[in-house]
Structures are given as structure tokens and as C-alpha cells.
Design a protein around this motif. Structure first.
Motif, PDB file in Angstrom:
ATOM      1  N   TYR A  34       0.815  -1.216   0.000  1.00  0.00           N
ATOM      2  CA  TYR A  34       0.000   0.000   0.000  1.00  0.00           C
ATOM      3  C   TYR A  34       0.851   1.271   0.000  1.00  0.00           C
ATOM      4  CZ  TYR A  34      -3.922  -3.083   0.835  1.00  0.00           C
ATOM      5  OH  TYR A  34      -4.874  -4.064   0.700  1.00  0.00           O
ATOM      6  N   ILE A  35       2.146   1.117  -0.062  1.00  0.00           N
ATOM      7  CA  ILE A  35       3.055   2.260  -0.012  1.00  0.00           C
ATOM      8  C   ILE A  35       3.478   2.654  -1.422  1.00  0.00           C
ATOM      9  CG2 ILE A  35       5.338   3.037   0.757  1.00  0.00           C
ATOM     10  CD1 ILE A  35       5.019   1.182   3.181  1.00  0.00           C
ATOM     11  N   ALA A  36       3.407   3.947  -1.727  1.00  0.00           N
ATOM     12  CA  ALA A  36       3.913   4.455  -3.004  1.00  0.00           C
ATOM     13  C   ALA A  36       5.411   4.732  -2.918  1.00  0.00           C
ATOM     14  CB  ALA A  36       3.171   5.728  -3.406  1.00  0.00           C
ATOM     15  N   GLY A  37       5.834   5.337  -1.816  1.00  0.00           N
ATOM     16  CA  GLY A  37       7.242   5.676  -1.683  1.00  0.00           C
ATOM     17  C   GLY A  37       7.505   6.424  -0.397  1.00  0.00           C
ATOM     18  N   TYR A  38       8.665   7.071  -0.357  1.00  0.00           N
ATOM     19  CA  TYR A  38       9.153   7.692   0.862  1.00  0.00           C
ATOM     20  C   TYR A  38       9.708   9.083   0.560  1.00  0.00           C
ATOM     21  CZ  TYR A  38       8.967   2.788   2.164  1.00  0.00           C
ATOM     22  OH  TYR A  38       8.544   1.502   2.378  1.00  0.00           O
ATOM     23  N   ALA A  39       9.696   9.944   1.583  1.00  0.00           N
ATOM     24  CA  ALA A  39      10.210  11.303   1.437  1.00  0.00           C
ATOM     25  C   ALA A  39      10.756  11.782   2.770  1.00  0.00           C
ATOM     26  CB  ALA A  39       9.118  12.251   0.931  1.00  0.00           C
ATOM     27  N   LEU A  40      11.500  12.860   2.707  1.00  0.00           N
ATOM     28  CA  LEU A  40      12.051  13.532   3.882  1.00  0.00           C
ATOM     29  C   LEU A  40      11.051  14.565   4.386  1.00  0.00           C
ATOM     30  CD1 LEU A  40      14.431  14.463   5.739  1.00  0.00           C
ATOM     31  CD2 LEU A  40      15.288  15.769   3.774  1.00  0.00           C
ATOM     32  N   HIS A  41      10.878  14.620   5.700  1.00  0.00           N
ATOM     33  CA  HIS A  41       9.944  15.573   6.315  1.00  0.00           C
ATOM     34  C   HIS A  41      10.597  16.171   7.550  1.00  0.00           C
ATOM     35  CE1 HIS A  41       6.086  16.159   8.925  1.00  0.00           C
ATOM     36  NE2 HIS A  41       6.366  17.271   8.260  1.00  0.00           N
ATOM     37  N   ASN A  42      10.477  17.476   7.720  1.00  0.00           N
ATOM     38  CA  ASN A  42      10.865  18.139   8.961  1.00  0.00           C
ATOM     39  C   ASN A  42       9.583  18.484   9.709  1.00  0.00           C
ATOM     40  OD1 ASN A  42      12.093  19.543  11.023  1.00  0.00           O
ATOM     41  ND2 ASN A  42      13.349  20.829   9.711  1.00  0.00           N
ATOM     42  N   ASP A  43       9.285  17.728  10.737  1.00  0.00           N
ATOM     43  CA  ASP A  43       8.048  17.899  11.505  1.00  0.00           C
ATOM     44  C   ASP A  43       8.241  19.003  12.536  1.00  0.00           C
ATOM     45  OD1 ASP A  43       5.638  17.615  12.853  1.00  0.00           O
ATOM     46  OD2 ASP A  43       6.313  15.868  13.993  1.00  0.00           O
ATOM     47  N   TYR A  44       8.209  20.256  12.057  1.00  0.00           N
ATOM     48  CA  TYR A  44       8.375  21.380  12.977  1.00  0.00           C
ATOM     49  C   TYR A  44       7.282  21.379  14.039  1.00  0.00           C
ATOM     50  CZ  TYR A  44      12.137  23.644  10.375  1.00  0.00           C
ATOM     51  OH  TYR A  44      13.351  23.931   9.804  1.00  0.00           O
ATOM     52  N   SER A  45       7.658  21.819  15.246  1.00  0.00           N
ATOM     53  CA  SER A  45       6.775  21.752  16.399  1.00  0.00           C
ATOM     54  C   SER A  45       6.982  22.975  17.275  1.00  0.00           C
ATOM     55  CB  SER A  45       7.082  20.493  17.239  1.00  0.00           C
ATOM     56  OG  SER A  45       7.132  19.340  16.439  1.00  0.00           O
ATOM     57  N   GLU A  46       5.900  23.585  17.733  1.00  0.00           N
ATOM     58  CA  GLU A  46       5.984  24.641  18.733  1.00  0.00           C
ATOM     59  C   GLU A  46       5.639  23.991  20.074  1.00  0.00           C
ATOM     60  OE1 GLU A  46       5.114  26.562  21.150  1.00  0.00           O
ATOM     61  OE2 GLU A  46       6.490  28.204  20.761  1.00  0.00           O
ATOM     62  N   ARG A  47       6.668  23.774  20.900  1.00  0.00           N
ATOM     63  CA  ARG A  47       6.499  22.939  22.082  1.00  0.00           C
ATOM     64  C   ARG A  47       5.556  23.536  23.128  1.00  0.00           C
ATOM     65  NH1 ARG A  47       8.019  18.222  19.887  1.00  0.00           N
ATOM     66  NH2 ARG A  47      10.240  18.202  19.296  1.00  0.00           N
ATOM     67  N   ALA A  48       5.571  24.858  23.292  1.00  0.00           N
ATOM     68  CA  ALA A  48       4.647  25.453  24.261  1.00  0.00           C
ATOM     69  C   ALA A  48       3.200  25.249  23.807  1.00  0.00           C
ATOM     70  CB  ALA A  48       4.945  26.936  24.447  1.00  0.00           C
TER      71      ALA A  48
END
Length: 284
Positions: free
Chosen positions: A149-163
Motif C-alpha cells: 500500500y506504499i507508493a514511496g518515501y520522502a524527507l519531512h521536517n516535523d516542525y513543532s511549537e512545544r509550548a
């Protein structure tokens, strides 16, 4: 294949990076990389089309802006605390089951676009992650069949505001969904080109200092497990993204903690999937 998208935000177009490294526009193919493309067998159709048309496709100039390698998906499903060493640095126990949360699709942006520090943010953080792109509708999928069920893969930067994420009550999605908080790309690499997504080097530098340096083999729940598990709770649609979690080295886990300031440069990469670079700017 290695798929990318390019052009200004109001006129993004699909492209393909050839084995030679040359990047060509495939706008003439007539389909962007969206749910309909993946659902209709677009990967196979594009591969066949390229056999006859690649030589006549215009080359994409290196100066062109890179967009997210997929058009806005129906959802971005993220996995929290999925690296053993990251769970340890946050003083959290390793989860017994995957921790799931959503990231707004309006956070999607190009891999080298500026990251905008939100209004009233004090704790904007970085997270290099492996992203899975779904190739066909997945509902109640077994672990054994998940890769189909997977097409492929990519790079992701999961930015987060911790507060926003941890100190404002409610769910993590509030700290994950600001505009520019989901750069994905530069390329979507089809699964046939990645021998083992559960054994990929990934890293992140802040202003030239290596802060995250790990391997996807530190994931608590691997790629097939995540696809299968998530599909027990919701249908994953073609083009959907699963962001698989981040390794140790996030700003929140450093001693003392460090968070993004205007002018900071974040550079990151995953083996076989390319690199990104963002400059932090204040909201205005």
C-alpha cells in the motif's frame, strides 16, 4: 522513480528526476501528484509515458523553487515518541502502541522554503523524519501486506511549537500545524528504490552543528507496523502521508533546551531521499 514538484506556490507543477540527475517537467503528462494520481495507477502510467516522452520534456532550471513533492494530501498522520532514544531524552516511557496525532495539511510547504516562527512562539523545534506516502486506499491492512500500500518515501521536517503542543492544553496538533511546519521533499522516491526503509541514516544540523544523527532502525514501530496499525483506525487514502517520528536531538531534549531563533539555518537529510534547508524567520 524520483518525483518532485516545482514552481511558485500559486503555480506548482510535477517533475521527475531522471537517473542521470537531470530534472524534467512532466506537466504534459497532465496529472499532478495528488490523490487521483496515485489512486488511478499514476506511477505506472507516468513510467510508461516517460519511455516515449522523456526526451521531449523541458529541463527544470536549478533556480526553480522546489515545492512539496506531493500535492496537498487528505491528511498527514504523525507518530509520536517512535524512536527509543528520543523517548528517553524526553523522559517518556517507550509507548506500548503508536502515539498518533494529525498535522494540518495547510502546514505543507517546499523543502527549502523559510520556516516561519509563529506569533507568540517561544519554543519552535525541529524534527527530521521519514515520511511514508500511501499509494492506494488502505483499510484494515495486515502487517504482512502493508508494503503493498506504499507508493514511496520522502524527507519531512516535523516542525513543532512545544509550548503550543504541551503547555496549552488539548492535543498536540496545536503545536504541529503552523504554516510552513511541514516541508516535504525534495523528492518522493518510489519504494522500489529504497531497499530497507527501516535502516536509513537520518540527520539534522542547526547552523552547521549536527544535533540529530541516527538511523530508522531505532524506531520502536517500523514502517509496515505503522501502516497496518493506522489503517485499523482510519482509511489511509492515496497520497496520504505518515510521518514516522523523530530521533534524539530535538531542541526540547537538549540541556539546556534550545529553540529556533530568526536567522537560524536548519539542514537535514535522509539516506537516499535527499536534503532540505530552511531559514527561520519571524512571522510578519
Amino acid at each position: 522513480m524520483r518525483l518532485f514538484r516545482f514552481g511558485p506556490a500559486d503555480n506548482e507543477q510535477p517533475g521527475v528526476e531522471l537517473p542521470s540527475g537531470k530534472r524534467i517537467s512532466v506537466a504534459a503528462f497532465g496529472h499532478d501528484y495528488d490523490e487521483a494520481f496515485f489512486a488511478s495507477g499514476g506511477l505506472d502510467g507516468l513510467a510508461q509515458w516517460l519511455e516515449s516522452n522523456a526526451d521531449s520534456c523541458p529541463e527544470v532550471d536549478a533556480s526553480e523553487r522546489l515545492a512539496s513533492c506531493i500535492k496537498r494530501p487528505s491528511k498527514i498522520v504523525c507518530v509520536g515518541l517512535n524512536y527509543a532514544k528520543h523517548a528517553a531524552e524526553t523522559n517518556s516511557p517507550s509507548p506500548a502502541e503508536p502515539i498518533l496525532f494529525f498535522k494540518s495539511t495547510s502546514a505543507l510547504c517546499g523543502p527549502n522554503d523559510n520556516v516561519v516562527i509563529p506569533k507568540r512562539s517561544e519554543k519552535t523545534d525541529w524534527e527530521v523524519e521519514l515520511a511514508i506516502v500511501i499509494g492506494k486506499k488502505a483499510t484494515y491492512v495486515s502487517t504482512e501486506d502493508a508494503v503493498d500500500y506504499i507508493a514511496g518515501y520522502a524527507l519531512h521536517n516535523d516542525y513543532s511549537e512545544r509550548a503550543f503542543q504541551l503547555e496549552r492544553g488539548g492535543q498536540w496538533v496545536k503545536g504541529k500545524s503552523a504554516d510552513t511546519f511541514a516541508p516535504i521533499g525534495p523528492v518522493l522516491v518510489t519504494k522500489d528504490e529504497i531497499a530497507d526503509p527501516n535502516n536509513l541514516h537520518l540527520w539534522l544540523d542547526l547552523n552547521g552543528e549536527r544535533l540529530q544523527d541516527s538511523n530508522t532502525n531505532d524506531m520502536i514501530f517500523n514502517v509496515p507496523t505503522l501502516v497496518s496499525y493506522i489503517s485499523q483506525f482510519m482509511s489511509l487514502l492515496p497520497g496520504d502521508v505518515i510521518s514516522t517520528g523523530t530521533p534524539a536531538g530535538v531542541g526540547m531534549g537538549l540541556k539546556p533546551p534550545r529553540f529556533l531563533q530568526p536567522g537560524d539555518v536548519v539542514r537535514l537529510g535522509i539516506e537516499g531521499l535527499g536534503e532540505q534547508q530552511q531559514t527561520a524567520v519571524s512571522y510578519s
